[in-house]
Design an enzyme around this catalytic site. Structure first.
Site, PDB file in Angstrom:
ATOM      1  CD1 TRP A  68      -0.047  99.300-131.602  1.00  0.00           C
ATOM      2  CD2 TRP A  68       1.667  99.290-133.027  1.00  0.00           C
ATOM      3  NE1 TRP A  68       0.890 100.181-131.134  1.00  0.00           N
ATOM      4  CE2 TRP A  68       1.951 100.196-131.982  1.00  0.00           C
ATOM      5  CE3 TRP A  68       2.606  99.127-134.047  1.00  0.00           C
ATOM      6  CZ2 TRP A  68       3.146 100.929-131.925  1.00  0.00           C
ATOM      7  CZ3 TRP A  68       3.800  99.856-133.997  1.00  0.00           C
ATOM      8  CH2 TRP A  68       4.052 100.742-132.946  1.00  0.00           C
TER       9      TRP A  68
ATOM     10  CG  ASP B  65       0.721  92.582-132.151  1.00  0.00           C
ATOM     11  OD1 ASP B  65       1.375  92.318-131.115  1.00  0.00           O
ATOM     12  OD2 ASP B  65       0.818  93.666-132.751  1.00  0.00           O
TER      13      ASP B  65
ATOM     14  CE  LYS C 241       4.246  97.352-126.457  1.00  0.00           C
ATOM     15  NZ  LYS C 241       4.516  98.785-126.408  1.00  0.00           N
TER      16      LYS C 241
HETATM   17  C1  LIG Z   1       0.280  96.024-130.080  1.00  0.00           C
HETATM   18  C2  LIG Z   1       1.624  96.385-130.625  1.00  0.00           C
HETATM   19  N1  LIG Z   1       2.065  95.747-131.716  1.00  0.00           N
HETATM   20  C3  LIG Z   1       3.270  96.034-132.244  1.00  0.00           C
HETATM   21  C4  LIG Z   1       4.107  96.986-131.691  1.00  0.00           C
HETATM   22  C5  LIG Z   1       5.435  97.276-132.313  1.00  0.00           C
HETATM   23  O1  LIG Z   1       6.392  96.621-131.581  1.00  0.00           O
HETATM   24  P1  LIG Z   1       7.952  96.716-131.860  1.00  0.00           P
HETATM   25  O2  LIG Z   1       8.357  98.120-131.589  1.00  0.00           O
HETATM   26  O3  LIG Z   1       8.485  95.721-130.895  1.00  0.00           O
HETATM   27  O4  LIG Z   1       8.185  96.327-133.275  1.00  0.00           O
HETATM   28  C6  LIG Z   1       3.695  97.667-130.535  1.00  0.00           C
HETATM   29  C7  LIG Z   1       4.565  98.669-129.914  1.00  0.00           C
HETATM   30  O5  LIG Z   1       4.225  99.421-129.051  1.00  0.00           O
HETATM   31  C8  LIG Z   1       2.421  97.351-130.003  1.00  0.00           C
HETATM   32  O6  LIG Z   1       1.984  97.993-128.900  1.00  0.00           O
END
Ligand SMILES: Cc1ncc(COP(=O)(O)O)c(C=O)c1O
Length: 360
Positions: A103, A172, A196
């Site tokens: 991520w 994030d 989550k």
């Molecule tokens: C730490 C983290 N950041 C970003 C995301 C991406 O999130 P989204 O699918 O809401 O764009 C996730 C998805 O699992 C994640 O675990």
């Protein structure tokens, strides 16, 4: 019909049953108004009070001070990978990133696409992201420092946050948002997809320090402009009304559970049970270094991929679902977010012990 399973999915993930039941009860006729939140104007008085209560409760649960603004946005955390550099990057001041997994990499790749000045000041890439880097220098002249507070795929989590002083810290927090107490004053901006720990997919929460709102340039897409959304109290366009309502119910559930410190204590307890089971087994192998372990996503391996497949299929048969590791890394991942009850974790421990006995 199947009863409710023990849900270890990484997100969308398990929600408190009492929240689902309340939403079900209020689904067709909210507050005796004769219509559902799904059918109600986002400009109605009723929705306005749901929205404002959700914002107040988000602040109340964590003690977020009034120099921060809470925004509800859409596009997931992924949209924030672009929104952060668009709003916060400043000319002549590099944006700093710490790369702790997939991520983080996606956040960095959006900064790259936008051609902003950026530097990756630390990375655990060479160790397959099994830890959170400790050694890095923060340039005081930077626009911001971006971290991923919990690495959903690799099972690592920042144990304490970097003190970035004058440089706004951007986190994030998608996979550990409101799982433990944090001091909001350390952060310039926090963002998280709700799916989550605090709600359904389709709601993104941003908590931004008010002085940073002045950085948003006029010439960026309006849908990604923090200042516009702050000025319109998240009602620039139609928000995810029902999702915000569920977030509001989850905040009340945290308060009813005893507040964030109580929720954190239970989360620590659940994670310890699983890590102790892994560490004492001589069979299960943890993938994250012990100084970087996540209390939300517990990742481990078995002696072979065949045994992992068998472990997952026998778990499914016992009503334990969502344990497969991310497709990019394999293995087992137990996501034990706030709403995972202690007895769900105990059932997984039982499964692990029995499985080892039969196959170890
Ligand atoms: C730490 C983290 N950041 C970003 C995301 C991406 O999130 P989204 O699918 O809401 O764009 C996730 C998805 O699992 C994640 O675990």
């Amino acid at each position: 019909m199947k009863g409710r399973v023990v849900n270890f999915n990484p997100g969308p993930a398990t929600l408190p049953l009492s929240v689902l039941e309340k939403a079900q009860k209020e689904l067709t006729n909210y507050g005796g108004e004769g219509l559902s939140i799904l059918e109600m104007s986002h400009r109605s008085k009723t929705f306005d009070s749901i929205l404002n209560e959700a914002i107040e409760d988000i602040k109340k649960v964590m003690g977020i001070t009034d120099n921060y603004t809470v925004l509800f946005l859409q596009g997931g955390a992924t949209a924030q990978f672009a929104a952060v550099p668009l709003n916060l990057a400043q000319k002549g001041k590099p944006a700093l990133y710490i790369n702790t997994g997939s991520w983080s990499k996606k956040a960095i790749s959006e900064a790259k696409k936008l051609s902003i000045e950026y530097q990756v000041i630390a990375s655990s890439d060479q160790d397959n992201f099994n830890h959170i880097p400790r050694n890095f220098n923060i340039d005081n002249n930077a626009s911001y420092l971006h971290i991923t507070s919990n690495n959903t795929i690799f099972g690592t989590q920042w144990q304490s946050y970097p003190e970035s002083k004058e440089v706004p810290l951007v986190a994030d927090m998608s996979s550990d948002f409101y799982c433990r107490r944090f001091d909001s004053r350390l952060f310039g901006l926090i963002y998280a997809g709700a799916q989550k720990n605090v709600g359904p997919a389709g709601v993104t929460i941003v908590i931004i320090r008010n002085d940073l709102l002045d950085r948003s340039p006029e010439n960026i897409p309006t849908i990604l402009n923090y200042k516009t959304f702050a000025e319109k109290n998240s009602l620039y366009n139609t928000p995810n009304c029902f999702g915000i309502y569920i977030v509001s119910l989850v905040m009340k559930w945290i308060l009813d559970t005893g507040g964030i410190d109580k929720v954190e204590k239970i989360n620590q307890q659940k994670a310890k049970l699983l890590y102790d089971t892994i560490d004492s087994s001589n069979y299960y192998r943890p993938t994250a270094k012990s100084d970087s372990r996540s209390i939300m996503n517990i990742t481990f391996r078995l002696p072979s991929e065949d045994l992992e497949k068998q472990f997952i299929s026998e778990a499914n048969a016992a009503g334990l679902v969502g344990l497969k590791g991310h497709r990019s890394v394999g293995g087992i991942r137990a996501s034990i977010y706030n709403a995972m009850p202690l007895d769900g974790v105990e059932k997984l421990m039982d499964h692990m012990k029995k499985f080892q006995k039969s196959n170890g």
